[in-house]
Design a protein around this motif. Structure first.
Motif, PDB file in Angstrom:
ATOM      1  N   ASP A   2     -28.247  21.835   4.460  1.00  0.00           N
ATOM      2  CA  ASP A   2     -29.391  22.699   4.100  1.00  0.00           C
ATOM      3  C   ASP A   2     -30.523  21.814   3.574  1.00  0.00           C
ATOM      4  O   ASP A   2     -30.386  20.596   3.426  1.00  0.00           O
ATOM      5  CB  ASP A   2     -28.974  23.763   3.075  1.00  0.00           C
ATOM      6  CG  ASP A   2     -28.531  23.136   1.760  1.00  0.00           C
ATOM      7  OD1 ASP A   2     -27.812  23.801   1.008  1.00  0.00           O
ATOM      8  OD2 ASP A   2     -28.894  21.967   1.498  1.00  0.00           O
ATOM      9  N   GLN A   5     -29.864  19.539   0.560  1.00  0.00           N
ATOM     10  CA  GLN A   5     -29.095  18.330   0.897  1.00  0.00           C
ATOM     11  C   GLN A   5     -30.002  17.323   1.616  1.00  0.00           C
ATOM     12  O   GLN A   5     -29.963  16.123   1.343  1.00  0.00           O
ATOM     13  CB  GLN A   5     -27.905  18.694   1.798  1.00  0.00           C
ATOM     14  CG  GLN A   5     -26.807  19.481   1.080  1.00  0.00           C
ATOM     15  CD  GLN A   5     -25.842  20.145   2.064  1.00  0.00           C
ATOM     16  OE1 GLN A   5     -26.259  20.864   2.976  1.00  0.00           O
ATOM     17  NE2 GLN A   5     -24.561  19.891   1.864  1.00  0.00           N
ATOM     18  N   SER A  40     -38.887  23.757   2.874  1.00  0.00           N
ATOM     19  CA  SER A  40     -38.100  24.343   3.975  1.00  0.00           C
ATOM     20  C   SER A  40     -38.104  23.364   5.142  1.00  0.00           C
ATOM     21  O   SER A  40     -38.906  22.411   5.151  1.00  0.00           O
ATOM     22  CB  SER A  40     -38.750  25.642   4.441  1.00  0.00           C
ATOM     23  OG  SER A  40     -40.028  25.324   4.998  1.00  0.00           O
ATOM     24  N   HIS A 166     -28.995  22.408  13.418  1.00  0.00           N
ATOM     25  CA  HIS A 166     -28.732  23.465  12.422  1.00  0.00           C
ATOM     26  C   HIS A 166     -29.639  23.359  11.204  1.00  0.00           C
ATOM     27  O   HIS A 166     -29.289  23.812  10.131  1.00  0.00           O
ATOM     28  CB  HIS A 166     -27.263  23.425  11.962  1.00  0.00           C
ATOM     29  CG  HIS A 166     -26.316  23.431  13.111  1.00  0.00           C
ATOM     30  ND1 HIS A 166     -26.268  24.466  14.022  1.00  0.00           N
ATOM     31  CD2 HIS A 166     -25.455  22.493  13.566  1.00  0.00           C
ATOM     32  CE1 HIS A 166     -25.355  24.176  14.954  1.00  0.00           C
ATOM     33  NE2 HIS A 166     -24.859  22.995  14.712  1.00  0.00           N
ATOM     34  N   LEU A 167     -30.760  22.677  11.380  1.00  0.00           N
ATOM     35  CA  LEU A 167     -31.667  22.544  10.229  1.00  0.00           C
ATOM     36  C   LEU A 167     -32.737  23.621  10.234  1.00  0.00           C
ATOM     37  O   LEU A 167     -33.114  24.154   9.213  1.00  0.00           O
ATOM     38  CB  LEU A 167     -32.325  21.162  10.246  1.00  0.00           C
ATOM     39  CG  LEU A 167     -31.372  20.018   9.851  1.00  0.00           C
ATOM     40  CD1 LEU A 167     -32.006  18.683  10.148  1.00  0.00           C
ATOM     41  CD2 LEU A 167     -31.009  20.139   8.387  1.00  0.00           C
TER      42      LEU A 167
END
Ligand SMILES: NC(=O)NC1=NC(=O)NC1=O
Length: 172
Positions: A2, A5, A40, A166-167
């Motif tokens: 995420d 991290q 983000s 997956h980011l």
């Protein structure tokens, strides 16, 4: 992984994870690391876009020149990066008939002679027929406009690679 991290990574690990979101240009990830923490992944993506847009023409040309030709020698020799290999296969580049292959090679060569960088398109968004149509159509573009158009494709490829890692949420 995420965003928290991601923000905590050393620049070495950050480049390990994101070094190829722009094909063979780990410099981009290494540069945007300075901008952390990112609120983000979309913000991170925006910083990548800003970095690319801030490059001088020679830098933009250099980024484009790091992209392997579609259905080119690297696809045939199996030396593409994993990302490019998957993207080109999905666009049907590994399944072209001999006449399509030679037409694409001829158009790619013509394009490179005209612009001094390779034809770049976000392969995951097109099939082989669309790639051919786009390449033939863009051959007639003016150089500065074509450079920006190609850089837009690099940004699309980057966005899809961020999603694949997956980011980036699927619908940013
Ligand atoms: N010249 C290119 O457009 N190459 C590529 N586009 C992609 O989406 N993956 C590639 O390797």
């Amino acid at each position: 992984m995420d965003i928290a991290q991601l923000n905590s990574l050393s620049y070495e690990d950050f480049v390990d994870v994101l070094g190829n979101v722009v094909e063979r240009c780990p410099l981009v990830a290494a540069a945007v690391w300075s901008g952390r923490p990112f609120a983000s992944v979309s913000e991170l993506e925006g910083r990548i876009h800003q970095f690319l847009d801030s490059l001088p023409e020679s830098g933009k040309d250099g980024v484009l020149r790091c992209h392997p030709d579609l259905a080119g020698r690297e696809l045939r020799s199996g030396t593409l990066t994993a990302e490019s290999q998957a993207e080109q296969r999905q666009a049907g580049m590994a399944a072209l008939a001999a006449d399509e292959l030679s037409r694409l090679a001829r158009l790619n060569a013509q394009y490179k002679r005209r612009f001094g960088f390779p034809f770049v398109v976000c392969a995951r968004l097109h099939d082989a027929a669309a790639v051919m149509r786009l390449l033939a159509a863009r051959l007639g573009a003016e150089r500065a406009a074509e450079r920006e158009r190609a850089l837009g494709e690099v940004k699309r490829i980057c966005g899809l690679r961020l999603i694949k890692s997956h980011l980036l949420p699927v619908c940013p």
